[in-house]
Structures are given as structure tokens and as C-alpha cells.
Write a protein that holds these residues in place. Structure first.
Motif, PDB file in Angstrom:
ATOM      1  N   ALA A   1       0.810  -1.225   0.000  1.00 57.03           N
ATOM      2  CA  ALA A   1       0.000   0.000   0.000  1.00 57.03           C
ATOM      3  C   ALA A   1       0.840   1.269   0.000  1.00 57.03           C
ATOM      4  O   ALA A   1       2.041   1.259   0.234  1.00 57.03           O
ATOM      5  CB  ALA A   1      -0.919  -0.010   1.215  1.00 57.03           C
ATOM      6  N   ASP A   2       0.149   2.389  -0.286  1.00 60.74           N
ATOM      7  CA  ASP A   2       0.770   3.718  -0.231  1.00 60.74           C
ATOM      8  C   ASP A   2       0.695   4.276   1.193  1.00 60.74           C
ATOM      9  O   ASP A   2       1.535   5.069   1.598  1.00 60.74           O
ATOM     10  CB  ASP A   2       0.045   4.686  -1.179  1.00 60.74           C
ATOM     11  N   ILE A   3      -0.352   3.859   1.907  1.00 63.71           N
ATOM     12  CA  ILE A   3      -0.545   4.284   3.290  1.00 63.71           C
ATOM     13  C   ILE A   3      -0.854   3.030   4.115  1.00 63.71           C
ATOM     14  O   ILE A   3      -1.625   2.179   3.675  1.00 63.71           O
ATOM     15  CB  ILE A   3      -1.713   5.292   3.418  1.00 63.71           C
ATOM     16  N   VAL A   4      -0.229   2.916   5.273  1.00 66.25           N
ATOM     17  CA  VAL A   4      -0.458   1.752   6.135  1.00 66.25           C
ATOM     18  C   VAL A   4      -0.984   2.225   7.489  1.00 66.25           C
ATOM     19  O   VAL A   4      -0.397   3.116   8.108  1.00 66.25           O
ATOM     20  CB  VAL A   4       0.846   0.944   6.344  1.00 66.25           C
ATOM     21  N   LEU A   5      -2.101   1.640   7.921  1.00 62.94           N
ATOM     22  CA  LEU A   5      -2.630   1.900   9.264  1.00 62.94           C
ATOM     23  C   LEU A   5      -2.147   0.758  10.152  1.00 62.94           C
ATOM     24  O   LEU A   5      -2.507  -0.392   9.924  1.00 62.94           O
ATOM     25  CB  LEU A   5      -4.154   1.956   9.253  1.00 62.94           C
ATOM     26  N   MET A   6      -1.306   1.091  11.138  1.00 58.78           N
ATOM     27  CA  MET A   6      -0.651   0.046  11.910  1.00 58.78           C
ATOM     28  C   MET A   6      -1.626  -0.799  12.725  1.00 58.78           C
ATOM     29  O   MET A   6      -1.322  -1.908  13.124  1.00 58.78           O
ATOM     30  CB  MET A   6       0.402   0.654  12.843  1.00 58.78           C
ATOM     31  N   LYS A   7      -2.814  -0.277  12.983  1.00 58.16           N
ATOM     32  CA  LYS A   7      -3.875  -1.090  13.581  1.00 58.16           C
ATOM     33  C   LYS A   7      -5.041  -1.065  12.605  1.00 58.16           C
ATOM     34  O   LYS A   7      -5.137  -0.172  11.783  1.00 58.16           O
ATOM     35  CB  LYS A   7      -4.319  -0.501  14.921  1.00 58.16           C
ATOM     36  N   ASN A   8      -5.929  -2.041  12.709  1.00 56.56           N
ATOM     37  CA  ASN A   8      -7.128  -2.006  11.866  1.00 56.56           C
ATOM     38  C   ASN A   8      -8.096  -0.975  12.431  1.00 56.56           C
ATOM     39  O   ASN A   8      -9.187  -1.297  12.884  1.00 56.56           O
ATOM     40  CB  ASN A   8      -7.784  -3.392  11.810  1.00 56.56           C
ATOM     41  N   ASP A   9      -7.668   0.272  12.398  1.00 53.29           N
ATOM     42  CA  ASP A   9      -8.394   1.370  13.035  1.00 53.29           C
ATOM     43  C   ASP A   9      -8.963   2.275  11.943  1.00 53.29           C
ATOM     44  O   ASP A   9      -8.333   3.240  11.513  1.00 53.29           O
ATOM     45  CB  ASP A   9      -7.432   2.137  13.943  1.00 53.29           C
ATOM     46  N   LEU A  10     -10.185   1.967  11.498  1.00 52.06           N
ATOM     47  CA  LEU A  10     -10.788   2.686  10.364  1.00 52.06           C
ATOM     48  C   LEU A  10     -10.914   4.193  10.560  1.00 52.06           C
ATOM     49  O   LEU A  10     -10.715   4.951   9.614  1.00 52.06           O
ATOM     50  CB  LEU A  10     -12.163   2.082  10.039  1.00 52.06           C
TER      51      LEU A  10
END
Length: 638
Positions: free
Chosen positions: A563-572
Motif C-alpha cells: 500500500a501507499d498508506i499503512v494503518l498500523m492497527k485495523n483502526d478505520l
């Protein structure tokens, strides 16, 4: 290590830290020293000690201007193009030539000060990375031939067994081989609540073991840990420039040439056309050289971008470059994968309707007994439900898997069937309990039927439940004016129910992974800038096709790479936070650009009408540069 060696190392450490501190603050120290020399020169000049004053100013030039002069000359040679630093050197030298030593020295001083501030911005923006690197363990307790041995983490290999004691940081990625504990994973996930871990639980380097001693089997070398990948990812993002920054840098080269040509013309034309003296003409040319320099314009974007990237990293949002951060502010629509993104990714039993007169515990024990032999997600969901209800069960007496339909089994001498409606008789299944199965299916749930020797005994409804924060996240996106779409392989009925519950604008049902790319291309034609949110594994082609790919991978390797952006937690809800950060960055960059151009124009006009002296030109020009840098630093705040 011997006691003597340790003592020598302890003695050297303060000295080393002192030297490192001087290196970090070298530009600021040089600027301050330059300022002191200017003050000394001014006092000497006031007391008519002109030779000493000139010497003091000359030292101020050399000490304050060395770093910027070196940078400017090296970049000019490398790029074969003049830059802002060279303009400032020319202006300072020109001021000295016509006898304005004080003004030239002040120019060098403020230019050095703004350079030190820009370096501070760079260092500040990398603070999160530095703090991460500081908490990365360097040593580990390796279990070798049954004994503990302290080794450097670089010596660890995949398959090694290490001991992690309470209070220590875990030195490598791995799985717990023995023991149980509670781990603080804030450094990786940003989650402040510690997580309980036991045998086979996954652990990450840099996280803190809080309660118990555990033996961990190393699964990755030190250079390949998730911790190291996060560091590498943000460092590479900070070196990658946004489209606006690249445009400004290209524009800078042309602009510098135009300024130098204009200054060259101004050295002669006003003398002949307006009757200015040669001294006044040259003086005004030097002022123009100072005030027309695009320092503030060049500093309008990079400090703001770096600050925003660092802010995101601190809150568990990793941008792979300024380009993706900038693009986010133009976002019009977001497509979501369903399983594991909008939903928990694991089906759960939501309803169980049992035939009247049949004990619920008996039925659940029988079904759990049969399903315990299956790895199917629905079977595992039933097992978890039985365990939550404290229902005990044993292995079935007999079991037969009827592929594509369900399972037959004998439990305590009694025959049971568990499976689809057609497996137990469609007509009887949908007539059971007044047609409850149809209602459950209409609400997006999957139905499993149970039959005994007396006919349909129960219907069990299961559903992949929506995450607790999904509705909140989508409502926040709607507030930002973002159109939301769900891409799912579910049938129309299930997809419609989930879309309604999650507050989505629309959905595309029966969408296979290979079709997601086609759907995204259509969405891009319609909305221009479209993001795709997925788990980074089966959604990889869609993540690559979207204008912006956002991975919800709990920091998985595939998510980091795809991905271009990663959310380190599945935090929508972090997606809306990232969009707000991007929009704030765009506003600050616009403010900086408009302000810097306005200041340059005002100073040029004031100089042409001979109302602007060099000291005020220097203050106006360098002051605007410092202000835009400080404005960009605002993005470091939460």
C-alpha cells in the motif's frame, strides 16, 4: 566484556554524547557565534576601530556562512544550476564590496539562523524515528545448550530460542515457545492497553514484556523485523518529495536565473534611465538580490510535509511519501474490501432457534461435537459459541462429510445432519419455526440447519460482524465529503444488509478479487481520485490500481510492501484523521506560498521606490522564511 573495558566505555559515553550534541547543533552554534561577532564588529565600528570591526565582520561572514556556502557550491556543481544559497552569498559579498559590512553580516547571520531552524525542523520531524531506534533492543538472552548467553541481536538467526524476562524489550520478531505474559505493543500499534500472549502467540521486536518470563522462537532476522520495516518505511517517506515540492525545486532554478539577470540589468539601467548614482544603483541591485531570493517559497512545502509525515507516524498512520499524503487531500471516493476491513473477518453465531421441546444445551453439544472435526470458518464459529455457553462436548461416534452439502454424524447413538437447507430438505427448512430462516437470510446472515430423526431440529444464523468502529469511521468520512463503496463477493441480499448497517453509500456485490480492479477503474473514471482499503494480501492488485492504496494489515509484511498508506492497527477512523491531516497540510502550504510571494513582491516594489534599506530587506526576507518554517512546524502538533 571485562570490568576495565566497561569502565572505559562508561567514561567514553558522556564524551561521545557531548560530541554528538555539538554535531547536531553545529549550525545553530555557528549562527549564534556569527551574531556575537557582528555585535562585536558594530561596537568596534562605533568606537572608530574600523580595521578590527572589518576583521570581526569577516569572521562573522566565514563562520555564519560556511555551511550554507558549502551547501550552495556543492549543489551548484552537482546540479550544474545556481540556487538560493548562491544568491545569498552573492548578496552578502556584494554588500561588503560597497562598504555595507554590517548589513552583509546580518544577512549571513539571519540566513544561517533560518538554515539552523530548517535543520531543526528536519530533526524534529524525525523525532519519532529516532525514539523508535533508541528503544530497539541491542542484546538478547540466547538459549544455547540449555544455558543463557547474552548476544547482540544481529547474531540471532531464524529458529533460535531466546529468553525474554519481565520488564525487558523483545529483541526479535517471533512466536512464544513457552510461557505466558502481557505485552505492551504501543511502539508498534500505538495501542496503550497491554495484550495478553501465550504459547504460539506472535510477538514483535521493540515491544515490552510486562509480567512473565517467556521463551520466544525467532522467526525473522534483526534486519527484517516489523520494527525495522516501520523505521525504513518512514525514513524513505521523508526522503520522497511531493509533486508540489518537486515543482518548486524545478521552478527555483529558473527563478534564480531570472533574478540574476534582473539584478545585472539593475546595476546599469537605473543609473542611465533614472539618474541614480552608481553607489545607489549598485546598492539597490544588492537589495533586490536579497529580497527577490525565493528562500521562503522554497521553505513553504518541505517542513510542512515532513511534519505531517512525522505526525502521522506518531499516530499509527504511515505514509510512503509526500506524494500520497498530498493526494489524500484530493480524495473523492473510497472503496472498501468487506472481510477483515469493514467486518471482523470471523463469522460469529448471532441466532440459534431450536425446535420446541428439544433442550438447547443437548442440541448445541451435538452440533459442536460434529463441527469439532472441521476447520471450516462456520464450524469454528459454532465451536466458539458452544465454548462461550460453557457447553461440553466430545468427539462424535461416527462422521461423514458430504462435500458441498454438510456433515452427517452420530453423537451418543443419535443421528444428526448439519448443513444447507437442501441437505435437510429445503421445504421443511424454510417452513421451520414459521419461516424464521428467510428473515435471517434477508438480514444478511448465513443459515445452517440441523436435523435429527424427528426432522429439522434447529436453524443457526451466523454473520461476519461489523467492527465496532466501522459506522463511526464511515460517518466521519461522510463529514469530509467522501463517497463510500463496498466491494464484496457476498450475494446481493447480504451485501445490501451490511451496507445499510455500516452506513455505506453503495455496494457492489458478487465482486471477485479479479473483478475489483475493473470496478476500481470505473470508479476512478467517475470520481477521479479513489482510494482502496484492503488487507493487503488478496486485495493487492486493487490496492495497486487505486489512486491511493490503504492497507489495514495490523502491520503485516504484505501491507507494508503493497500500500501507499499503512494503518498500523485495523483502526478505520484513522482514515478520516489522515484525510484531515492532508487537508491541513494543503492549507498550510497554500498559506506559506501566498505569504512568501506577497512578501517578495512587497519588498521588490519598496526597493524600486528607494524606501527599503538593506537591513530591513534582510529582516523582511529572512523573517518571512522563518515564519513559513514555523507555520509548517504546526503540523507536528496533534
Amino acid at each position: 566484556m571485562s570490568a576495565q573495558a566497561k569502565a572505559l566505555q562508561a567514561k567514553q559515553q558522556p564524551e561521545s554524547r557531548w560530541i554528538d550534541s555539538i554535531k547536531v547543533h553545529a549550525e545553530l552554534i555557528a549562527a549564534i557565534l556569527s551574531g556575537v561577532l557582528i555585535l562585536a564588529g558594530w561596537l568596534l565600528d562605533k568606537n572608530s576601530i574600523h580595521s578590527a570591526a572589518v576583521a570581526s565582520y569577516l569572521l562573522a561572514f566565514i563562520i555564519g556562512g560556511f555551511a550554507k556556502a558549502k551547501e550552495g557550491i556543492e549543489e551548484t556543481i552537482a546540479d550544474k544550476e545556481l540556487n538560493v544559497e548562491m544568491l545569498m552569498i552573492f548578496a552578502a559579498v556584494g554588500s561588503a564590496i560597497i562598504g555595507y559590512w554590517t548589513e552583509g553580516a546580518i544577512l549571513i547571520f539571519i540566513f544561517a539562523l533560518s538554515g539552523a531552524l530548517e535543520t531543526y525542523t528536519m530533526n524534529k520531524s524525525q523525532k519519532e524515528i529516532s525514539s523508535l531506534m533508541e528503544i530497539q533492543p541491542e542484546e538478547a538472552w540466547l538459549i544455547r545448550d540449555g544455558a543463557e548467553e547474552k548476544v547482540h541481536v544481529s547474531e540471532l538467526a531464524v529458529g533460535d530460542l531466546i529468553l525474554v524476562k519481565p520488564g525487558e524489550r523483545i529483541p526479535a520478531d517471533g512466536v512464544i515457545f513457552k510461557g505466558q505474559t502481557t505485552i505492551d505493543e504501543a511502539a508498534i500499534t500505538g495501542e496503550s492497553i497491554p495484550v495478553s500472549k501465550q504459547k504460539d502467540g506472535e510477538v514483535f521486536a521493540g515491544t515490552v514484556n510486562i509480567t512473565g518470563s517467556v521463551y520466544v522462537e525467532v522467526t525473522k532476522p534483526a534486519s527484517d523485523t516489523l520494527f525495522q520495516k516501520i523505521i525504513n518505511l518512514v525514513q524513505s517517506a521523508q526522503s520522497e518529495k511531493s509533486p508540489s515540492q518537486l515543482f518548486i525545486e524545478k521552478f527555483e532554478g529558473t527563478y534564480v536565473k531570472v533574478v540574476l539577470i534582473t539584478v545585472g540589468l539593475m546595476m546599469f539601467i537605473p543609473h542611465f534611465a533614472l539618474g541614480w548614482s552608481w553607489t545607489e544603483t549598485f546598492y539597490r541591485a544588492m537589495v533586490l538580490l536579497v529580497v527577490a531570493s525565493p528562500c521562503a517559497l522554497v521553505a513553504s512545502i518541505m517542513p510542512a510535509t515532513l511534519s505531517a509525515i512525522s505526525n502521522g507516524a506518531r499516530h499509527g498512520i504511515l505514509f510512503k511519501g509526500g506524494m500520497h499524503l498530498e493526494n489524500l487531500s484530493n480524495l473523492k471516493a473510497i472503496a472498501f474490501d468487506k472481510t477483515g476491513t469493514l467486518t471482523k473477518g470471523k463469522p460469529e453465531v448471532t441466532d440459534m432457534i431450536v425446535r420446541e421441546g428439544l433442550p438447547e444445551q443437548e442440541l448445541l453439544a451435538a452440533v459442536a461435537s460434529i463441527e469439532s472435526q472441521s476447520n471450516h470458518p462456520l464450524a469454528q464459529a459454532v465451536i466458539r459459541f458452544a465454548q462461550k455457553q460453557n457447553v461440553s462436548y466430545s468427539a462424535p461416534d461416527q462422521l461423514e462429510d458430504v462435500a458441498g452439502w454438510g456433515v452427517k454424524g452420530v453423537v451418543n447413538g443419535k443421528q444428526w445432519k448439519v448443513g444447507k437447507a437442501d441437505f435437510v430438505g429445503r421445504e421443511a427448512a424454510f417452513a421451520f419455526s414459521g419461516g424464521k430462516a428467510s428473515e435471517l437470510a434477508a438480514s444478511g446472515k448465513t443459515t445452517v440447519f440441523v436435523e435429527d430423526e424427528h426432522g429439522v431440529a434447529a436453524v443457526i444464523a451466523l454473520k461476519d460482524l461489523i467492527r465496532e468502529d466501522t459506522k463511526q469511521a464511515l460517518d466521519l468520512l461522510h463529514q469530509e465529503g467522501i463517497y463510500t463503496i463496498m466491494l464484496t463477493g457476498d450475494n446481493e441480499t447480504t451485501a445490501r444488509a451490511i451496507a445499510k448497517e455500516a452506513h455505506l453509500d453503495t455496494f457492489i456485490a458478487e465482486c471477485l478479487p479479479e473483478h475489483k480492479v475493473d470496478q476500481l477503474k470505473k470508479l476512478i473514471k467517475e470520481h477521479e481520485t479513489v482510494a482502496m482499503v484492503g488487507d493487503g494480501i488478496n486485495d493487492a492488485p486493487a490496492l495497486a490500481t487505486a489512486s491511493i492504496g490503504i492497507a489495514m494489515g495490523e502491520g503485516s509484511d504484505v501491507a507494508l510492501e503493497t500500500a501507499d498508506i499503512v494503518l498500523m492497527k485495523n483502526d478505520l477512523p484513522k482514515i478520516a484523521e489522515a484525510i484531515r491531516l492532508s487537508k491541513k497540510m494543503r492549507r498550510i502550504v497554500k498559506q506559506n506560498v501566498v505569504f512568501s510571494i506577497a512578501v517578495i513582491m512587497l519588498l521588490i516594489i519598496s526597493n524600486f521606490f528607494q524606501v527599503l534599506d538593506l537591513p530591513f530587506g534582510v529582516i523582511g526576507h529572512e523573517g518571512s522564511t522563518i515564519l513559513v518554517i514555523l507555520n509548517g512546524l504546526r503540523l507536528l502538533r496533534s
